[in-house]
Design a protein around this motif. Structure first.
Motif, short mmCIF file in Angstrom:
data_model
loop_
_atom_site.label_atom_id
_atom_site.label_comp_id
_atom_site.label_asym_id
_atom_site.label_seq_id
_atom_site.Cartn_x
_atom_site.Cartn_y
_atom_site.Cartn_z
N SER A 46 0.83 -1.21 0.00
CA SER A 46 0.00 0.00 0.00
C SER A 46 0.86 1.25 0.00
N GLU A 47 1.94 1.25 0.80
CA GLU A 47 2.85 2.38 0.84
C GLU A 47 3.51 2.58 -0.51
N LEU A 48 3.89 1.47 -1.17
CA LEU A 48 4.53 1.55 -2.48
C LEU A 48 3.61 2.18 -3.51
N LYS A 49 2.33 1.83 -3.48
CA LYS A 49 1.38 2.41 -4.43
C LYS A 49 1.26 3.92 -4.24
N ARG A 50 1.22 4.36 -2.99
CA ARG A 50 1.13 5.80 -2.74
C ARG A 50 2.38 6.53 -3.20
N VAL A 51 3.54 5.92 -2.93
CA VAL A 51 4.80 6.55 -3.36
C VAL A 51 4.88 6.60 -4.88
N GLN A 52 4.49 5.53 -5.55
CA GLN A 52 4.50 5.51 -7.01
C GLN A 52 3.58 6.57 -7.59
N ALA A 53 2.42 6.75 -6.98
CA ALA A 53 1.49 7.77 -7.46
C ALA A 53 2.09 9.17 -7.30
N LYS A 54 2.76 9.41 -6.17
CA LYS A 54 3.38 10.71 -5.94
C LYS A 54 4.52 10.95 -6.93
N ILE A 55 5.33 9.92 -7.17
CA ILE A 55 6.45 10.05 -8.12
C ILE A 55 5.92 10.35 -9.52
N ALA A 56 4.85 9.66 -9.91
CA ALA A 56 4.26 9.90 -11.23
C ALA A 56 3.77 11.34 -11.36
N ARG A 57 3.18 11.88 -10.29
CA ARG A 57 2.72 13.28 -10.34
C ARG A 57 3.88 14.25 -10.43
N LEU A 58 5.00 13.92 -9.77
CA LEU A 58 6.16 14.81 -9.79
C LEU A 58 6.91 14.73 -11.12
N ARG A 59 6.97 13.55 -11.70
CA ARG A 59 7.69 13.38 -12.96
C ARG A 59 6.95 13.99 -14.14
N HIS A 60 5.65 13.90 -14.13
CA HIS A 60 4.84 14.41 -15.24
C HIS A 60 3.76 15.34 -14.68
N PHE A 62 2.48 18.26 -15.65
CA PHE A 62 1.49 18.91 -16.53
C PHE A 62 0.47 17.92 -17.09
N PRO A 63 0.89 16.79 -17.68
CA PRO A 63 -0.13 15.84 -18.17
C PRO A 63 -1.01 15.30 -17.05
N ASN A 64 -0.35 14.92 -15.93
CA ASN A 64 -1.12 14.39 -14.81
C ASN A 64 -2.00 15.46 -14.18
N GLY A 65 -1.44 16.68 -14.07
CA GLY A 65 -2.23 17.76 -13.51
C GLY A 65 -3.45 18.08 -14.34
N PHE A 66 -3.29 18.08 -15.67
CA PHE A 66 -4.43 18.32 -16.56
C PHE A 66 -5.47 17.22 -16.40
N LYS A 67 -5.00 15.97 -16.30
CA LYS A 67 -5.92 14.86 -16.15
C LYS A 67 -6.70 14.97 -14.84
N TYR A 68 -6.01 15.32 -13.76
CA TYR A 68 -6.68 15.44 -12.46
C TYR A 68 -7.70 16.57 -12.48
N VAL A 69 -7.32 17.70 -13.09
CA VAL A 69 -8.23 18.85 -13.13
C VAL A 69 -9.49 18.49 -13.89
N VAL A 70 -9.33 17.82 -15.03
CA VAL A 70 -10.50 17.48 -15.83
C VAL A 70 -11.36 16.43 -15.13
N ALA A 71 -10.71 15.37 -14.62
CA ALA A 71 -11.45 14.23 -14.07
C ALA A 71 -12.08 14.52 -12.71
N TYR A 72 -11.39 15.30 -11.86
CA TYR A 72 -11.84 15.45 -10.48
C TYR A 72 -12.28 16.86 -10.10
N ILE A 73 -12.16 17.80 -11.02
CA ILE A 73 -12.63 19.16 -10.75
C ILE A 73 -13.65 19.60 -11.80
N VAL A 74 -13.21 19.60 -13.07
CA VAL A 74 -14.09 20.09 -14.14
C VAL A 74 -15.32 19.20 -14.30
N LEU A 75 -15.12 17.88 -14.32
CA LEU A 75 -16.24 16.97 -14.55
C LEU A 75 -17.30 17.05 -13.44
#
Length: 255
Positions: A46-60, A62-75
């Motif tokens: 479970s800890e590994l999944k959370r760390v991987q998700a954070k790393i993915a957000r830090l590495r990318h 803009f794409p991840n941020g756009f996806k989050y904004v559309v999926a969890y705010i705009v929609l």
């Protein structure tokens, strides 16, 4: 635990299987050690999944941020605005339905943001607030243009209504996130628990009654530990969901 010989469920303190009558005194410590290892593995996974998700957000970002904004705010904000238009303009029915929508629409998005993105409580609060503000601004704009009134509220009653509606949306989103934590982390952790309960659970178990034997005390401590793990998320869901419902309905029902 499960009998290693017949695979039937037995109590953790059993020294012989009630189904196949095999002696468990030799294998029982090994089984408990395996259960502890499995529990630790589940926690690390479970800890590994959370760390991987954070790393993915830090590495990318803009794409991840756009996806989050559309999926969890705009929609969700769009769905709330659509509900507003249908209830207040198209159908012109009681605002009770709109207030109910302020609870029912954000909640599954809060659940999804934890299940898919491993976003915790602080992130859910931020996203819920942004979603609520965006939805309220769009609703005020639509109402102002349709009724030919000022978009920005001019009376305290109107401001209070907007704040209550925004609070209902944000709290429902947070309630969904806590529900996701309960379903996808807390409950699996409880189900995977094995072996010796922690020291705090033992201390609480000793205060609940007379000492009646090590195995009975261990069983009592296990129940205490499981209830403790589930109590926090359950209280959080009750508080946030209750706050969302209260904020959403108090103006309509004159609470």
């Amino acid at each position: 635990m499960e009998c290693p010989f017949c695979a039937e469920s037995i109590r953790d303190e059993a020294i012989a299987c009630k189904n196949c009558s095999r002696d468990l005194r030799v294998v029982r410590p090994v089984i408990l050690e395996i259960q502890e290892a499995v529990s630790e593995l589940e926690r690390l996974s479970s800890e590994l999944k959370r760390v991987q998700a954070k790393i993915a957000r830090l590495r990318h970002p803009f794409p991840n941020g756009f996806k989050y904004v559309v999926a969890y705010i705009v929609l969700p904000a769009t769905l709330l605005v659509v509900a507003h238009v249908l209830v207040t303009i198209v159908l012109d029915v009681t605002p009770l339905y709109l207030r109910l929508a302020s609870v029912m629409i954000p909640l599954p998005f809060g659940l999804a943001i934890y299940a898919r993105e491993q976003v915790g409580l602080r992130g859910a609060i931020l996203v819920g607030l942004v979603t609520a503000i965006l939805a309220i601004l769009c609703m005020l704009t639509i109402t102002g243009l349709n009724d030919k009134v000022p978009i920005v509220p001019t009376a305290w009653v109107e401001w209070r209504e907007a704040i209550e509606y925004a609070a209902s949306i944000a709290l429902a989103f947070v309630a969904g996130d806590i529900l996701g934590f309960l379903i996808f982390r807390s409950l699996p952790k409880i189900m995977a628990q094995g072996g010796k309960p922690n020291a705090i659970a033992y201390k609480v178990a000793r205060t609940l009654g007379q000492h009646v034997g090590e195995e009975q005390l261990r069983r009592r401590a296990r129940i205490v530990q499981d209830l403790t793990l589930a109590a926090g998320p359950l209280v959080g869901i009750i508080v946030t969901a209750g706050g969302s419902i209260y904020a959403g309905l108090k103006g309509v029902l004159a609470w």
